[in-house]
Scaffold this active site. Structure first.
Site, mmCIF file in Angstrom:
data_model
loop_
_atom_site.group_PDB
_atom_site.id
_atom_site.type_symbol
_atom_site.label_atom_id
_atom_site.label_comp_id
_atom_site.label_asym_id
_atom_site.label_seq_id
_atom_site.Cartn_x
_atom_site.Cartn_y
_atom_site.Cartn_z
ATOM 1 N N LYS A 12 -37.348 11.377 -86.153
ATOM 2 C CA LYS A 12 -36.638 10.508 -87.139
ATOM 3 C C LYS A 12 -36.981 10.880 -88.729
ATOM 4 O O LYS A 12 -38.008 11.638 -88.831
ATOM 5 C CB LYS A 12 -36.641 9.110 -87.032
ATOM 6 C CG LYS A 12 -36.022 8.568 -85.648
ATOM 7 C CD LYS A 12 -36.046 7.011 -85.523
ATOM 8 C CE LYS A 12 -35.454 6.652 -84.185
ATOM 9 N NZ LYS A 12 -35.613 5.049 -84.193
ATOM 10 N N TYR A 52 -25.357 5.737 -81.946
ATOM 11 C CA TYR A 52 -26.145 4.377 -81.674
ATOM 12 C C TYR A 52 -25.079 3.365 -81.070
ATOM 13 O O TYR A 52 -25.730 2.123 -81.374
ATOM 14 C CB TYR A 52 -27.128 3.869 -83.059
ATOM 15 C CG TYR A 52 -28.480 4.445 -82.938
ATOM 16 C CD1 TYR A 52 -29.288 4.311 -81.876
ATOM 17 C CD2 TYR A 52 -28.959 4.950 -83.902
ATOM 18 C CE1 TYR A 52 -30.528 4.715 -81.915
ATOM 19 C CE2 TYR A 52 -30.321 5.598 -84.080
ATOM 20 C CZ TYR A 52 -31.176 5.293 -82.910
ATOM 21 O OH TYR A 52 -32.539 5.562 -82.777
ATOM 22 N N PHE A 60 -28.973 -5.330 -87.145
ATOM 23 C CA PHE A 60 -29.532 -3.940 -87.680
ATOM 24 C C PHE A 60 -28.669 -2.631 -87.615
ATOM 25 O O PHE A 60 -29.451 -1.743 -87.995
ATOM 26 C CB PHE A 60 -31.023 -3.725 -87.129
ATOM 27 C CG PHE A 60 -31.293 -3.370 -85.493
ATOM 28 C CD1 PHE A 60 -30.692 -2.298 -85.245
ATOM 29 C CD2 PHE A 60 -31.580 -4.483 -84.774
ATOM 30 C CE1 PHE A 60 -30.723 -1.988 -83.851
ATOM 31 C CE2 PHE A 60 -31.553 -4.246 -83.315
ATOM 32 C CZ PHE A 60 -31.381 -2.998 -82.972
ATOM 33 N N ARG A 88 -41.011 8.009 -72.939
ATOM 34 C CA ARG A 88 -41.086 6.415 -73.686
ATOM 35 C C ARG A 88 -42.460 5.861 -73.558
ATOM 36 O O ARG A 88 -42.766 5.259 -74.608
ATOM 37 C CB ARG A 88 -40.356 5.557 -72.676
ATOM 38 C CG ARG A 88 -38.732 5.944 -72.555
ATOM 39 C CD ARG A 88 -37.921 5.529 -73.855
ATOM 40 N NE ARG A 88 -38.403 4.124 -74.330
ATOM 41 C CZ ARG A 88 -37.406 3.578 -75.390
ATOM 42 N NH1 ARG A 88 -36.377 4.155 -75.846
ATOM 43 N NH2 ARG A 88 -37.755 2.205 -75.516
ATOM 44 N N THR A 94 -41.213 0.022 -79.777
ATOM 45 C CA THR A 94 -40.315 0.000 -81.006
ATOM 46 C C THR A 94 -40.888 -0.201 -81.992
ATOM 47 O O THR A 94 -40.965 0.523 -82.975
ATOM 48 C CB THR A 94 -39.025 -0.827 -80.439
ATOM 49 O OG1 THR A 94 -38.663 -0.610 -79.140
ATOM 50 C CG2 THR A 94 -38.110 -0.529 -81.570
ATOM 51 N N ARG A 105 -45.845 6.282 -82.102
ATOM 52 C CA ARG A 105 -45.126 5.300 -83.044
ATOM 53 C C ARG A 105 -46.582 4.489 -83.564
ATOM 54 O O ARG A 105 -46.415 4.148 -84.685
ATOM 55 C CB ARG A 105 -44.562 4.172 -82.162
ATOM 56 C CG ARG A 105 -42.982 5.104 -82.350
ATOM 57 C CD ARG A 105 -42.141 4.182 -81.337
ATOM 58 N NE ARG A 105 -40.509 4.332 -81.451
ATOM 59 C CZ ARG A 105 -39.683 4.171 -80.729
ATOM 60 N NH1 ARG A 105 -39.922 3.089 -79.753
ATOM 61 N NH2 ARG A 105 -38.516 4.215 -81.104
ATOM 62 N N ASN A 115 -39.599 4.002 -87.260
ATOM 63 C CA ASN A 115 -40.774 4.209 -86.239
ATOM 64 C C ASN A 115 -40.852 5.629 -85.737
ATOM 65 O O ASN A 115 -41.439 5.829 -84.555
ATOM 66 C CB ASN A 115 -40.551 3.258 -84.985
ATOM 67 C CG ASN A 115 -39.106 3.331 -84.519
ATOM 68 O OD1 ASN A 115 -38.258 4.278 -84.785
ATOM 69 N ND2 ASN A 115 -38.699 2.470 -83.584
ATOM 70 N N HIS A 118 -36.954 8.713 -81.647
ATOM 71 C CA HIS A 118 -36.318 8.170 -80.596
ATOM 72 C C HIS A 118 -36.419 8.911 -79.121
ATOM 73 O O HIS A 118 -36.942 9.934 -79.353
ATOM 74 C CB HIS A 118 -34.782 8.491 -81.026
ATOM 75 C CG HIS A 118 -33.658 8.174 -79.787
ATOM 76 N ND1 HIS A 118 -33.317 6.988 -79.806
ATOM 77 C CD2 HIS A 118 -33.097 8.932 -79.159
ATOM 78 C CE1 HIS A 118 -32.480 7.000 -78.687
ATOM 79 N NE2 HIS A 118 -32.526 8.298 -78.174
ATOM 80 N N GLU A 129 -26.884 11.577 -74.209
ATOM 81 C CA GLU A 129 -27.577 11.891 -75.398
ATOM 82 C C GLU A 129 -27.948 13.356 -75.755
ATOM 83 O O GLU A 129 -27.378 13.819 -76.738
ATOM 84 C CB GLU A 129 -28.833 11.103 -75.690
ATOM 85 C CG GLU A 129 -28.620 9.633 -75.873
ATOM 86 C CD GLU A 129 -29.676 8.894 -75.955
ATOM 87 O OE1 GLU A 129 -29.757 7.474 -76.028
ATOM 88 O OE2 GLU A 129 -30.907 9.530 -76.027
#
Ligand code: CDP
Ligand code: MG
Length: 136
Positions: A12, A52, A60, A88, A94, A105, A115, A118, A129
């Protein structure tokens, strides 16, 4: 038994901006997640909103879409055994405050919104995706 899967990862804007791309990619490699495609792009807020859209009812959502389109990101296809779940796990929770030690993270995340990464949360979503960013 072999269970090789593909998943989508995004570095990100907060992490790209801090020149963490290589360090994060090294973490994937060390964990046997092969980066089979990688590209640095800058998406629009409309594209972020499409990506998203599962979160469109969340309070948010608008900030999230503004954020993901605020600067360059690196999108990658990762391939390996159980890559969806493994990625993950390597990413961590998160909210970086709740992430386990040595997760991406925990190491690099700044806040619940910034964070750093993704990762697809299911094999089904990984396919959707990957197609979103890598149409062929
Ligand atoms: O990214 P992850 O799958 O761990 O979390 P999510 O629940 O699918 O949320 C997607 C993204 O929205 C998160 O990675 C955060 O960047 C952002 N988010 C936020 O800004 N504030 C929240 N309370 C929850 C998520
Ligand atoms: Mg998610």
């Amino acid at each position: 038994m072999s269970n090789v899967e593909r998943t989508l990862s995004i570095i990100k804007p907060d992490a790209v901006e801090r020149n963490l791309t290589q360090e994060i990619q090294n973490i994937f490699s060390k964990n046997n997640l092969k980066i089979v495609e990688s590209k640095k792009i800058h998406i629009t807020k409309e594209e972020a909103a499409e990506f998203y859209k599962v979160h469109q009812s969340k309070q948010f959502y608008s900030d999230l879409c503004s954020y993901l389109s605020s600067g360059p990101i690196v999108v990658m296809i990762l391939e390996g055994e159980n890559s969806v779940a493994l990625n993950r796990k390597i990413m961590g929770a998160t909210d970086p405050k709740n992430a386990e030690d040595n997760t991406i993270r925990k190491l690099y995340g700044l806040s619940i919104d910034k964070n750093s990464v993704h990762g697809s949360d299911s094999i089904e979503n990984a396919k959707t995706e990957i197609n979103f960013f890598f149409k062929d």
